[in-house]
Design a protein around this motif. Sequence first.
Motif, PDB file in Angstrom:
ATOM      1  N   MET A   1       0.774  -1.241   0.033  1.00 22.39           N
ATOM      2  CA  MET A   1      -0.166   0.566  -0.098  1.00 22.39           C
ATOM      3  C   MET A   1       0.602   1.435  -0.073  1.00 22.39           C
ATOM      4  SD  MET A   1      -3.597   0.605   1.879  1.00 22.39           S
ATOM      5  CE  MET A   1      -3.231   1.614   3.575  1.00 22.39           C
ATOM      6  N   LEU A   2       2.185   1.454   0.856  1.00 26.19           N
ATOM      7  CA  LEU A   2       3.068   2.095   0.760  1.00 26.19           C
ATOM      8  C   LEU A   2       3.742   2.245  -0.376  1.00 26.19           C
ATOM      9  CD1 LEU A   2       4.411   2.089   4.453  1.00 26.19           C
ATOM     10  CD2 LEU A   2       2.907   4.227   3.806  1.00 26.19           C
ATOM     11  N   GLU A   3       3.791   1.994  -1.457  1.00 31.03           N
ATOM     12  CA  GLU A   3       4.701   1.480  -2.498  1.00 31.03           C
ATOM     13  C   GLU A   3       3.585   1.982  -3.805  1.00 31.03           C
ATOM     14  OE1 GLU A   3       6.383  -1.994  -6.226  1.00 31.03           O
ATOM     15  OE2 GLU A   3       6.583  -2.007  -3.902  1.00 31.03           O
ATOM     16  N   LYS A   4       2.228   2.191  -3.609  1.00 27.02           N
ATOM     17  CA  LYS A   4       1.929   2.245  -4.278  1.00 27.02           C
ATOM     18  C   LYS A   4       1.130   4.184  -3.963  1.00 27.02           C
ATOM     19  CE  LYS A   4      -1.927   3.263  -7.435  1.00 27.02           C
ATOM     20  NZ  LYS A   4      -1.976   2.845  -9.224  1.00 27.02           N
ATOM     21  N   ARG A   5       1.108   4.095  -2.277  1.00 32.09           N
ATOM     22  CA  ARG A   5       1.054   5.437  -1.826  1.00 32.09           C
ATOM     23  C   ARG A   5       2.548   5.977  -2.674  1.00 32.09           C
ATOM     24  NH1 ARG A   5       0.116  10.593  -1.106  1.00 32.09           N
ATOM     25  NH2 ARG A   5       0.493  11.636  -0.010  1.00 32.09           N
ATOM     26  N   LEU A   6       3.217   6.229  -2.332  1.00 37.64           N
ATOM     27  CA  LEU A   6       4.774   6.168  -3.335  1.00 37.64           C
ATOM     28  C   LEU A   6       5.000   7.263  -4.983  1.00 37.64           C
ATOM     29  CD1 LEU A   6       7.002   5.532  -1.187  1.00 37.64           C
ATOM     30  CD2 LEU A   6       6.211   7.239  -1.138  1.00 37.64           C
ATOM     31  N   GLU A   7       4.225   5.618  -5.449  1.00 39.98           N
ATOM     32  CA  GLU A   7       3.774   6.188  -7.086  1.00 39.98           C
ATOM     33  C   GLU A   7       3.193   7.179  -6.865  1.00 39.98           C
ATOM     34  OE1 GLU A   7       1.192   3.148 -10.374  1.00 39.98           O
ATOM     35  OE2 GLU A   7       2.861   2.385  -8.733  1.00 39.98           O
ATOM     36  N   VAL A   8       1.618   7.152  -6.441  1.00 38.39           N
ATOM     37  CA  VAL A   8       0.722   8.603  -6.454  1.00 38.39           C
ATOM     38  C   VAL A   8       1.690   9.951  -6.696  1.00 38.39           C
ATOM     39  CG1 VAL A   8      -1.297   9.314  -5.796  1.00 38.39           C
ATOM     40  CG2 VAL A   8      -1.063   7.111  -6.221  1.00 38.39           C
ATOM     41  N   ALA A   9       2.343   9.884  -5.351  1.00 40.75           N
ATOM     42  CA  ALA A   9       3.036  11.104  -4.901  1.00 40.75           C
ATOM     43  C   ALA A   9       4.252  11.662  -5.526  1.00 40.75           C
ATOM     44  CB  ALA A   9       3.983  10.939  -3.941  1.00 40.75           C
ATOM     45  N   ARG A  10       4.970  10.396  -6.102  1.00 39.79           N
ATOM     46  CA  ARG A  10       5.900  11.005  -7.607  1.00 39.79           C
ATOM     47  C   ARG A  10       5.200  11.447  -8.623  1.00 39.79           C
ATOM     48  NH1 ARG A  10       7.515   5.698  -7.309  1.00 39.79           N
ATOM     49  NH2 ARG A  10       9.464   5.361  -5.772  1.00 39.79           N
ATOM     50  N   GLU A  11       3.580  10.723  -9.087  1.00 36.92           N
ATOM     51  CA  GLU A  11       2.755  11.648 -10.119  1.00 36.92           C
ATOM     52  C   GLU A  11       2.695  12.548  -9.446  1.00 36.92           C
ATOM     53  OE1 GLU A  11      -0.362   8.716 -11.207  1.00 36.92           O
ATOM     54  OE2 GLU A  11       1.096   7.434 -11.430  1.00 36.92           O
ATOM     55  N   ILE A  12       2.045  12.963  -8.562  1.00 37.88           N
ATOM     56  CA  ILE A  12       1.481  14.738  -7.996  1.00 37.88           C
ATOM     57  C   ILE A  12       2.902  15.330  -8.230  1.00 37.88           C
ATOM     58  CG2 ILE A  12       0.446  15.897  -6.002  1.00 37.88           C
ATOM     59  CD1 ILE A  12      -0.609  13.171  -5.134  1.00 37.88           C
ATOM     60  N   GLY A  13       4.024  15.328  -7.523  1.00 40.97           N
ATOM     61  CA  GLY A  13       5.486  16.013  -7.750  1.00 40.97           C
ATOM     62  C   GLY A  13       5.229  15.946  -9.749  1.00 40.97           C
ATOM     63  N   THR A  14       4.971  15.183 -10.328  1.00 40.03           N
ATOM     64  CA  THR A  14       5.620  15.350 -11.149  1.00 40.03           C
ATOM     65  C   THR A  14       4.579  17.079 -11.685  1.00 40.03           C
ATOM     66  OG1 THR A  14       6.671  13.923 -11.716  1.00 40.03           O
ATOM     67  CG2 THR A  14       5.282  14.681 -13.684  1.00 40.03           C
ATOM     68  N   LEU A  15       2.824  16.242 -11.523  1.00 41.03           N
ATOM     69  CA  LEU A  15       1.914  17.597 -12.328  1.00 41.03           C
ATOM     70  C   LEU A  15       2.003  18.928 -11.452  1.00 41.03           C
ATOM     71  CD1 LEU A  15      -1.011  15.065 -11.577  1.00 41.03           C
ATOM     72  CD2 LEU A  15       0.189  15.940 -13.786  1.00 41.03           C
ATOM     73  N   LYS A  16       2.267  19.106  -9.512  1.00 36.16           N
ATOM     74  CA  LYS A  16       2.706  19.612  -8.997  1.00 36.16           C
ATOM     75  C   LYS A  16       3.645  20.840 -10.054  1.00 36.16           C
ATOM     76  CE  LYS A  16       1.547  18.650  -4.515  1.00 36.16           C
ATOM     77  NZ  LYS A  16       1.711  18.334  -3.451  1.00 36.16           N
ATOM     78  N   ALA A  17       4.728  20.385 -10.324  1.00 36.94           N
ATOM     79  CA  ALA A  17       5.977  21.178 -11.129  1.00 36.94           C
ATOM     80  C   ALA A  17       5.234  21.642 -12.372  1.00 36.94           C
ATOM     81  CB  ALA A  17       7.139  19.662 -11.764  1.00 36.94           C
ATOM     82  N   ALA A  18       5.277  20.514 -12.993  1.00 34.95           N
ATOM     83  CA  ALA A  18       4.287  21.495 -14.413  1.00 34.95           C
ATOM     84  C   ALA A  18       3.806  22.463 -14.911  1.00 34.95           C
ATOM     85  CB  ALA A  18       3.471  20.649 -14.679  1.00 34.95           C
ATOM     86  N   ALA A  19       2.751  22.719 -12.938  1.00 38.43           N
ATOM     87  CA  ALA A  19       1.620  23.384 -13.154  1.00 38.43           C
ATOM     88  C   ALA A  19       1.869  24.882 -12.369  1.00 38.43           C
ATOM     89  CB  ALA A  19       0.639  23.067 -12.162  1.00 38.43           C
ATOM     90  N   GLY A  20       3.320  24.471 -12.103  1.00 36.77           N
ATOM     91  CA  GLY A  20       3.968  25.467 -11.470  1.00 36.77           C
ATOM     92  C   GLY A  20       3.878  25.552  -9.929  1.00 36.77           C
ATOM     93  N   LEU A  21       3.197  24.472  -9.194  1.00 36.07           N
ATOM     94  CA  LEU A  21       2.837  24.668  -7.679  1.00 36.07           C
ATOM     95  C   LEU A  21       3.699  24.113  -6.214  1.00 36.07           C
ATOM     96  CD1 LEU A  21      -0.458  22.646  -8.431  1.00 36.07           C
ATOM     97  CD2 LEU A  21      -0.556  25.377  -7.550  1.00 36.07           C
ATOM     98  N   PRO A  22       3.868  24.574  -5.213  1.00 36.47           N
ATOM     99  CA  PRO A  22       4.745  24.050  -4.391  1.00 36.47           C
ATOM    100  C   PRO A  22       4.390  23.214  -3.801  1.00 36.47           C
ATOM    101  CG  PRO A  22       3.035  25.212  -3.463  1.00 36.47           C
ATOM    102  CD  PRO A  22       3.379  25.575  -4.626  1.00 36.47           C
TER     103      PRO A  22
END
Length: 56
Positions: A1-22
């Motif tokens: 479950m934590l592995e999936k959470r970290l996978e999602v966190a990576r995706e969120i980080g990519t999206l935040k960076a693309a949107a210029g969000l902290p």
Amino acid sequence: MLEKRLEVAREIGTLKAAAGLPIIDNEREREVLERAKKFRRVFEAIISVSRNVQHL
């Protein structure tokens, strides 16, 4: 479950960076930890690791 959470966190980080969000949203984290109550330390660790993954 934590592995999936970290996978999602990576995706969120990519999206935040693309949107210029902290990466860090202190208010959101505060809300999550407040609701976590007795599991607060577990959630603090999960949030910490998720932050690190989002910075990659």
